[in-house]
Design a protein around this motif. Structure first.
Motif, mmCIF file in Angstrom:
data_model
loop_
_atom_site.group_PDB
_atom_site.id
_atom_site.type_symbol
_atom_site.label_atom_id
_atom_site.label_comp_id
_atom_site.label_asym_id
_atom_site.label_seq_id
_atom_site.Cartn_x
_atom_site.Cartn_y
_atom_site.Cartn_z
ATOM 1 N N SER A 149 0.836 -1.215 0.000
ATOM 2 C CA SER A 149 0.000 0.000 0.000
ATOM 3 C C SER A 149 0.869 1.263 0.000
ATOM 4 C CB SER A 149 -0.935 0.010 1.202
ATOM 5 O OG SER A 149 -0.203 -0.043 2.410
ATOM 6 N N THR A 150 2.016 1.184 0.666
ATOM 7 C CA THR A 150 2.939 2.328 0.688
ATOM 8 C C THR A 150 3.462 2.602 -0.718
ATOM 9 O OG1 THR A 150 3.622 1.774 2.932
ATOM 10 C CG2 THR A 150 5.090 3.210 1.676
ATOM 11 N N TYR A 151 3.803 1.530 -1.428
ATOM 12 C CA TYR A 151 4.299 1.684 -2.797
ATOM 13 C C TYR A 151 3.216 2.314 -3.684
ATOM 14 C CZ TYR A 151 6.264 0.660 -7.362
ATOM 15 O OH TYR A 151 6.759 0.803 -8.636
ATOM 16 N N LYS A 153 0.693 4.203 -2.855
ATOM 17 C CA LYS A 153 0.464 5.600 -2.492
ATOM 18 C C LYS A 153 1.567 6.497 -3.034
ATOM 19 C CE LYS A 153 -0.413 8.558 1.521
ATOM 20 N NZ LYS A 153 -0.546 8.611 3.009
ATOM 21 N N ASN A 154 2.805 6.051 -2.918
ATOM 22 C CA ASN A 154 3.950 6.852 -3.371
ATOM 23 C C ASN A 154 3.966 7.041 -4.880
ATOM 24 O OD1 ASN A 154 4.807 7.121 -0.744
ATOM 25 N ND2 ASN A 154 6.345 5.492 -0.866
ATOM 26 N N HIS A 155 3.353 6.096 -5.608
ATOM 27 C CA HIS A 155 3.359 6.163 -7.076
ATOM 28 C C HIS A 155 1.990 6.510 -7.653
ATOM 29 C CE1 HIS A 155 7.071 3.950 -6.259
ATOM 30 N NE2 HIS A 155 7.484 4.323 -7.464
ATOM 31 N N SER A 156 1.058 6.897 -6.776
ATOM 32 C CA SER A 156 -0.304 7.272 -7.211
ATOM 33 C C SER A 156 -0.931 6.198 -8.089
ATOM 34 C CB SER A 156 -0.271 8.616 -7.958
ATOM 35 O OG SER A 156 0.235 9.634 -7.135
ATOM 36 N N ASP A 185 11.294 -1.060 -10.644
ATOM 37 C CA ASP A 185 11.064 -0.446 -9.345
ATOM 38 C C ASP A 185 10.432 -1.443 -8.368
ATOM 39 O OD1 ASP A 185 11.563 1.911 -8.024
ATOM 40 O OD2 ASP A 185 9.511 2.644 -8.246
ATOM 41 N N PHE A 189 11.828 -2.900 -4.955
ATOM 42 C CA PHE A 189 11.043 -2.661 -3.744
ATOM 43 C C PHE A 189 10.874 -3.951 -2.945
ATOM 44 C CE2 PHE A 189 6.951 -2.261 -1.497
ATOM 45 C CZ PHE A 189 7.152 -1.074 -0.794
#
Length: 209
Positions: A149-151, A153-156, A185, A189
């Motif tokens: 979820s962090t990934y 959010k960071n990449h929209s 990426d 990650f």
């Protein structure tokens, strides 16, 4: 397949020196579709003095056709087509119906009237860009999914239809030209420990301002 077209089918009307100019716009994919639409408008407005038309078909705008439908040559269809070309639209047909109001406009006046009818209608309806996206399918452990979820959010980015079984299978869609960078990426990650592969493609509509 990526191209610009109108947001939806629609129409717009204006009065110029007592003449009614009604512009109908439609999204089409073939020349046959375009001609069918033109005939439909002609039937609806069979009492009109003119039903002039222009259309562009193809991802690279390969097919272009115009009709002055009785107006002086070059005063209707060509300026209508010019507006569609200037706005870089394709897979679109425009029909401008004119009910003569008794005042002649002259060649220059006709050119401006037919061009502005199409321009005003496109502005009222709106434009979109059809973009192709590449799907990326991921199989993740539950621990990996918790940080995914962090990934996103960071990449929209948004995931599509996650499936929760012994692992989590989920999918994201990215712009086609970004596929390689996103794959690299994601591999970094998850430190190369996740199952990541490309899947199907889809088309999306992006509004143009």
């Amino acid at each position: 397949m990526e191209y610009k077209t109108i947001a939806k089918n629609g129409m717009d009307e204006q009065i110029i020196k007592k003449s009614r100019f009604i512009c109908h716009l439609a999204r089409v994919e073939t020349e046959e579709d375009a001609r069918d639409f033109i005939m439909q408008i002609k039937k609806e407005h069979y009492k009109a003095n003119h039903n002039c038309s222009a259309f562009i078909i193809g991802e690279k705008s390969e097919i272009k056709r115009t009709s002055d439908d009785g107006e002086p040559s070059g005063t209707a269809g060509v300026p209508m087509l010019g507006v569609l070309e200037n706005l870089e639209l394709t897979n679109v047909v425009a029909v401008v119906t004119r009910y003569f109001g008794g005042t002649k406009l002259g060649a220059g006046g006709l050119i401006r009237a037919y061009a502005s009818s199409v321009s005003q209608a496109v502005q009222a309806i709106g434009r979109i860009e059809i973009k192709e996206q590449q799907g990326i399918r991921l199989r993740l452990t539950y621990a990996q999914y918790q940080v995914f979820s962090t990934y996103l959010k960071n990449h929209s980015l948004n995931e599509v239809d996650p499936q929760f079984t012994t692992d989590v299978e989920t999918e994201i869609f990215v712009n086609k030209e970004e596929t390689h960078d996103i794959l690299d990426d994601l591999t970094e990650f998850f430190q190369g420990k996740a199952s990541i592969e490309t899947s199907k493609r889809q088309e999306i509509e992006v509004p143009l301002i």
